[in-house]
Write an enzyme that holds these catalytic residues in place. Structure first.
Site, PDB file in Angstrom:
ATOM      1  N   ALA A  25       0.864  -1.178   0.000  1.00 42.89           N
ATOM      2  CA  ALA A  25       0.000   0.000   0.000  1.00 42.89           C
ATOM      3  C   ALA A  25       0.901   1.228   0.000  1.00 42.89           C
ATOM      4  O   ALA A  25       2.055   1.156   0.446  1.00 42.89           O
ATOM      5  CB  ALA A  25      -0.888  -0.023   1.230  1.00 42.89           C
ATOM      6  N   GLU A  57       4.556  -5.219   7.066  1.00 42.28           N
ATOM      7  CA  GLU A  57       3.756  -4.183   7.742  1.00 42.28           C
ATOM      8  C   GLU A  57       4.139  -3.971   9.199  1.00 42.28           C
ATOM      9  O   GLU A  57       4.024  -2.858   9.728  1.00 42.28           O
ATOM     10  CB  GLU A  57       2.253  -4.524   7.668  1.00 42.28           C
ATOM     11  CG  GLU A  57       1.627  -4.391   6.294  1.00 42.28           C
ATOM     12  CD  GLU A  57       1.689  -5.652   5.456  1.00 42.28           C
ATOM     13  OE1 GLU A  57       2.498  -6.553   5.765  1.00 42.28           O
ATOM     14  OE2 GLU A  57       0.921  -5.738   4.483  1.00 42.28           O
TER      15      GLU A  57
HETATM   16  N1  CAA Z   1       4.627   3.249  -0.362  1.00 40.55           N
HETATM   17  C1  CAA Z   1       5.088   4.428  -0.845  1.00 40.55           C
HETATM   18  N2  CAA Z   1       6.281   4.576  -1.449  1.00 40.55           N
HETATM   19  C2  CAA Z   1       7.049   3.495  -1.569  1.00 40.55           C
HETATM   20  C3  CAA Z   1       6.647   2.234  -1.092  1.00 40.55           C
HETATM   21  C4  CAA Z   1       5.363   2.131  -0.463  1.00 40.55           C
HETATM   22  N3  CAA Z   1       4.868   0.969  -0.009  1.00 40.55           N
HETATM   23  N4  CAA Z   1       7.633   1.338  -1.344  1.00 40.55           N
HETATM   24  C5  CAA Z   1       8.611   2.002  -1.962  1.00 40.55           C
HETATM   25  N5  CAA Z   1       8.274   3.302  -2.106  1.00 40.55           N
HETATM   26  C6  CAA Z   1       9.068   4.379  -2.727  1.00 40.55           C
HETATM   27  C7  CAA Z   1      10.223   4.800  -1.847  1.00 40.55           C
HETATM   28  O1  CAA Z   1       9.784   5.712  -0.873  1.00 40.55           O
HETATM   29  C8  CAA Z   1      11.166   5.398  -2.859  1.00 40.55           C
HETATM   30  O2  CAA Z   1      10.704   6.690  -3.169  1.00 40.55           O
HETATM   31  P1  CAA Z   1      11.766   7.920  -3.228  1.00 40.55           P
HETATM   32  O3  CAA Z   1      12.602   7.580  -4.424  1.00 40.55           O
HETATM   33  O4  CAA Z   1      10.895   9.100  -3.430  1.00 40.55           O
HETATM   34  O5  CAA Z   1      12.523   7.892  -1.948  1.00 40.55           O
HETATM   35  C9  CAA Z   1      10.946   4.533  -4.100  1.00 40.55           C
HETATM   36  O6  CAA Z   1       9.682   3.878  -3.904  1.00 40.55           O
HETATM   37  C10 CAA Z   1      11.992   3.462  -4.287  1.00 40.55           C
HETATM   38  O7  CAA Z   1      12.073   2.710  -3.112  1.00 40.55           O
HETATM   39  P2  CAA Z   1      13.454   2.429  -2.312  1.00 40.55           P
HETATM   40  O8  CAA Z   1      14.415   3.527  -2.558  1.00 40.55           O
HETATM   41  O9  CAA Z   1      13.106   2.113  -0.904  1.00 40.55           O
HETATM   42  O10 CAA Z   1      13.945   1.115  -3.098  1.00 40.55           O
HETATM   43  P3  CAA Z   1      14.915  -0.027  -2.537  1.00 40.55           P
HETATM   44  O11 CAA Z   1      15.219  -0.891  -3.705  1.00 40.55           O
HETATM   45  O12 CAA Z   1      16.014   0.560  -1.737  1.00 40.55           O
HETATM   46  O13 CAA Z   1      14.003  -0.877  -1.479  1.00 40.55           O
HETATM   47  C11 CAA Z   1      12.004  -2.033  -0.766  1.00 40.55           C
HETATM   48  C12 CAA Z   1      12.937  -1.644  -1.931  1.00 40.55           C
HETATM   49  C13 CAA Z   1      12.740  -2.989   0.181  1.00 40.55           C
HETATM   50  C14 CAA Z   1      10.800  -2.725  -1.354  1.00 40.55           C
HETATM   51  C15 CAA Z   1      11.582  -0.773   0.018  1.00 40.55           C
HETATM   52  O14 CAA Z   1      11.112   0.197  -0.918  1.00 40.55           O
HETATM   53  C16 CAA Z   1      10.510  -0.980   1.029  1.00 40.55           C
HETATM   54  O15 CAA Z   1      10.765  -1.508   2.095  1.00 40.55           O
HETATM   55  N6  CAA Z   1       9.243  -0.534   0.734  1.00 40.55           N
HETATM   56  C17 CAA Z   1       8.142  -0.588   1.639  1.00 40.55           C
HETATM   57  C18 CAA Z   1       7.581  -1.988   1.766  1.00 40.55           C
HETATM   58  C19 CAA Z   1       6.462  -2.014   2.792  1.00 40.55           C
HETATM   59  O16 CAA Z   1       6.635  -1.702   3.927  1.00 40.55           O
HETATM   60  N7  CAA Z   1       5.248  -2.406   2.332  1.00 40.55           N
HETATM   61  C20 CAA Z   1       4.086  -2.495   3.179  1.00 40.55           C
HETATM   62  C21 CAA Z   1       3.226  -1.268   2.985  1.00 40.55           C
HETATM   63  S1  CAA Z   1       1.875  -1.168   4.123  1.00 40.55           S
HETATM   64  C22 CAA Z   1       0.690  -2.174   3.483  1.00 40.55           C
HETATM   65  O17 CAA Z   1       0.823  -2.777   2.440  1.00 40.55           O
HETATM   66  C23 CAA Z   1      -0.582  -2.210   4.299  1.00 40.55           C
HETATM   67  C24 CAA Z   1      -1.598  -3.249   3.942  1.00 40.55           C
HETATM   68  O18 CAA Z   1      -1.367  -4.444   3.952  1.00 40.55           O
HETATM   69  C25 CAA Z   1      -2.942  -2.838   3.696  1.00 40.55           C
END
Ligand code: CAA
Length: 264
Positions: free
Chosen positions: A69, A135
């Site tokens: 998300a 999450e």
């Molecule tokens: N929401 C918003 N933006 C996100 C995102 C997310 N879930 N995941 C990645 N992005 C964005 C980052 O903020 C970054 O943006 P900027 O360039 O503006 O900084 C861009 O995408 C690229 O991401 P990274 O620089 O972090 O890329 P990476 O290769 O270093 O890492 C990753 C990859 C490990 C997937 C990392 O991006 C990450 O941990 N993302 C979040 C994953 C997460 O926590 N997901 C759960 C979301 S909550 C949810 O889903 C709730 C539900 O069940 C209902």
């Protein structure tokens, strides 16, 4: 064809029998914003209602399927928003689509991304697929079905480790070994999508109503106990005998020819 969506790309392939949906926010790893949610559910419903379309595919542009998300959308939500508005409840509409959906998981399928894949009917894992529920790292829990569906695929112990640590991810091979993915497709994203199209095209050649009944019957195993599920299967099996396609399919077998399904 003209695109009416901004977060996804939709194309019809294989003589318009397969709907290909590409999640298209690669700059944020296809984070599942509310706009994307509305577009995806809308596109799936439109494809579901199109007579020619027999199956759909969801994949992601770039290095992610979807990294969850959109955390920017979620950060300032309050409890009333979650209960009163459409997120996350509307996501469950993906599981209401009648025709089969294939998730071609090309990279990160994290959080909501993993949960969207779990709502699809077949997961094909690309070499770089990564499944996880991070999450808990954000001080929250999966909210799009992950705690319910993941356990049915990988078992309680693995689901718990994934959901409670937030850092135990499954790669493509592990996802396949555990039955989360039906197989691993070697090669590039393009090759993965090509394979997904080939599977979808095979499904699209079958009788549409028989396919829809088969999907509903299999999904009953999720929702009902064995006794009720078997009864549901028997009812749907019986219902196929009201189809012209069942008469055609069995006649074609006996006459040693290919069936010409009319999808009624
Ligand atoms: N929401 C918003 N933006 C996100 C995102 C997310 N879930 N995941 C990645 N992005 C964005 C980052 O903020 C970054 O943006 P900027 O360039 O503006 O900084 C861009 O995408 C690229 O991401 P990274 O620089 O972090 O890329 P990476 O290769 O270093 O890492 C990753 C990859 C490990 C997937 C990392 O991006 C990450 O941990 N993302 C979040 C994953 C997460 O926590 N997901 C759960 C979301 S909550 C949810 O889903 C709730 C539900 O069940 C209902």
């Amino acid at each position: 064809s003209k695109q009416i969506y901004k977060c996804i790309e939709v194309t019809l392939v294989e003589q318009e029998t397969v709907g290909l949906i590409v999640l298209n926010r690669p700059e944020v790893l296809n984070a599942l914003s509310e706009d994307l949610m509305h577009e995806l559910v809308d596109a799936l419903r439109v494809l579901d209602s199109m007579q020619k379309v027999g199956a759909m595919i969801i994949t992601g542009k770039g290095k992610a399927f979807a990294a969850g998300a959109d955390i920017k959308d979620l950060k300032d939500k309050n409890i009333a928003d979650i209960f009163m508005l459409e997120f996350p409840s509307k996501w469950n509409d993906v599981s209401k689509i009648k025709k089969p959906i294939i998730a071609a998981v090309n990279g990160y399928a994290l959080g909501g991304g993993c949960e969207v894949a779990l709502m699809c009917d077949i997961i094909l894992a690309g070499e770089k697929a990564v499944f996880g529920q991070p999450e808990i790292n954000l001080g929250t829990i999966p909210g799009m079905g992950g705690t319910q569906r993941l356990i049915r695929e990988v078992g309680k112990s693995s689901a718990m480790e994934m959901i409670l640590t937030g850092s135990r991810f499954l790669d493509a091979q592990e996802a396949y070994q555990r039955g989360l993915a039906s197989r691993v497709v070697a090669g590039s994203n393009d090759e993965l999508v090509k394979e997904a199209i080939s599977v979808a095209a095979k499904i699209a050649l079958q009788s549409r109503p028989a396919v829809v009944m088969a999907k509903a019957a299999v999904n009953s195993a999720y929702e009902l106990g064995l006794h009720e599920g078997v009864k549901k299967e028997q009812a749907l099996f019986g219902a196929t005998f009201a189809l012209a396609d069942q008469k055609e399919g069995m006649s074609a077998f006996i006459e040693k020819r290919q069936p010409q399904f009319v999808h009624t």
